[in-house]
Enzyme design. Structure first.
Site, PDB file in Angstrom:
ATOM      1  NE  ARG A 117      -2.709 -45.495 -21.514  1.00 41.60           N
ATOM      2  CZ  ARG A 117      -2.530 -44.176 -21.657  1.00 41.60           C
ATOM      3  NH1 ARG A 117      -2.696 -43.356 -20.639  1.00 41.60           N
ATOM      4  NH2 ARG A 117      -2.165 -43.676 -22.821  1.00 41.60           N
ATOM      5  CG  HIS A 151      -4.461 -34.478 -23.180  1.00 34.87           C
ATOM      6  ND1 HIS A 151      -4.029 -33.170 -23.104  1.00 34.87           N
ATOM      7  CD2 HIS A 151      -3.362 -35.242 -22.964  1.00 34.87           C
ATOM      8  CE1 HIS A 151      -2.724 -33.144 -22.845  1.00 34.87           C
ATOM      9  NE2 HIS A 151      -2.295 -34.383 -22.762  1.00 34.87           N
ATOM     10  CD1 TRP A 152      -4.543 -38.528 -25.871  1.00 36.90           C
ATOM     11  CD2 TRP A 152      -5.232 -40.435 -26.816  1.00 36.90           C
ATOM     12  NE1 TRP A 152      -3.801 -39.548 -25.335  1.00 36.90           N
ATOM     13  CE2 TRP A 152      -4.207 -40.732 -25.898  1.00 36.90           C
ATOM     14  CE3 TRP A 152      -5.837 -41.461 -27.532  1.00 36.90           C
ATOM     15  CZ2 TRP A 152      -3.761 -42.032 -25.686  1.00 36.90           C
ATOM     16  CZ3 TRP A 152      -5.390 -42.760 -27.311  1.00 36.90           C
ATOM     17  CH2 TRP A 152      -4.361 -43.036 -26.406  1.00 36.90           C
TER      18      TRP A 152
END
Length: 290
Positions: free
Chosen positions: A183, A261-262
């Protein structure tokens, strides 16, 4: 566990597809009569599904893509609103010859997938909404997303990228160092830096309001739908998930404890068989109604 280990033993291709003029990075694997397309979240990239591809590839054609303006996909200079994302997705499907697909969308990816399912039901075999965004406009959360992402992109300090990724996870260990490095490199591409305002346009209240998935739009979804949510999702509480599932006819809801959130990544061991069971039933339903 590295991304390479997650994909070990799997034949896959990492390629760039011309989606109506937008160079689109795609990881393609598997075979079968039906395709599953995986769509990541805001400022994300296809590696979000590294723990899911190998489980699905023996049964389906798998496509994990970097969405418009994200990852190593093209970054045209205009605000990335939902209709733009949808058009890019349709252009990708057309480019690779997919008439109908099972869509698996996490966060922003779920927002895009649900929008397509509501407008072009003939393109969607089934829908999985993983911590999907787009049904609310919470200014505190929007500012958190905008600030944490912008800070990580504008600074070379990898700690800011690490913090942005860990924000998604209940267990910080799920934000592996490999994911952080992937990322960080994406965030610091010159065209990514130059277009960060376009990528974050949905965090502006006026723009977000005109793109929201309102109940009347969700009610139009005909595809079998699975909503998956974590109890520790930092970007939306469980009532948001329950309302989403209630607004989509016949939708199934799966909640995970100790999950942020994943869910497809954090709870992969449980999520993968859940997804495969859901996909098999959706496939059978589609064949029965053909």
């Amino acid at each position: 566990m590295t991304i390479w280990n997650e994909l070990a033993g799997l034949d896959f291709t990492l390629r760039t597809v011309d989606a109506n003029g937008i160079p689109t990075r795609a990881l393609q694997a598997g075979s079968g009569d039906e395709a599953v397309v995986f769509l990541h979240g805001t400022s994300g990239h296809l590696e979000a599904f590294a723990r899911n591809i190998a489980a699905h590839a023996p049964h389906y054609q798998c496509h994990a893509i970097d969405m418009l303006g994200h990852g190593y996909t093209g970054k045209p200079d205009y605000p990335y609103e939902i209709p733009r994302y949808v058009q890019h997705l349709v252009d990708y499907l057309d480019a690779v010859g997919i008439e109908r697909a099972h869509l698996v969308g996490e966060s922003l990816g779920g927002w895009v997938a649900a929008h397509l399912a509501s407008e072009q039901p003939d393109r969607v075999l089934s829908l999985q909404l993983l911590a999907a965004g787009g049904t609310v406009a919470n200014p505190t959360i929007m500012e958190r997303i905008k600030t944490s992402t912008t800070n990580a992109v504008r600074s070379d300090d990898i700690e800011l990228t690490r913090a942005r990724l860990r924000l998604l996870m209940h267990d910080p260990a799920d934000a592996t160092e490999e994911l952080v490095e992937v990322r960080h490199r994406i965030y610091h591409q010159p065209d990514f830096v130059a277009n960060i305002h376009n990528l974050l346009s949905l965090q502006e209240m006026e723009i977000r309001q005109r793109n929201l998935l309102r109940p009347e739009r969700l009610a139009k979804i005909q595809a079998p739908t699975l909503v998956v949510w974590g109890h520790e999702n930092p970007f939306g509480d469980v009532p948001e998930a329950k309302k989403m599932a209630e607004d989509i006819p016949g939708a199934q809801l799966q909640l995970y404890a100790e999950c942020g959130h994943w869910p497809q990544h954090e709870q992969a061991a449980s999520y993968n068989p859940l997804s495969l069971d859901f996909l098999a039933k959706a496939s059978a339903q589609a064949k029965a109604s053909a």
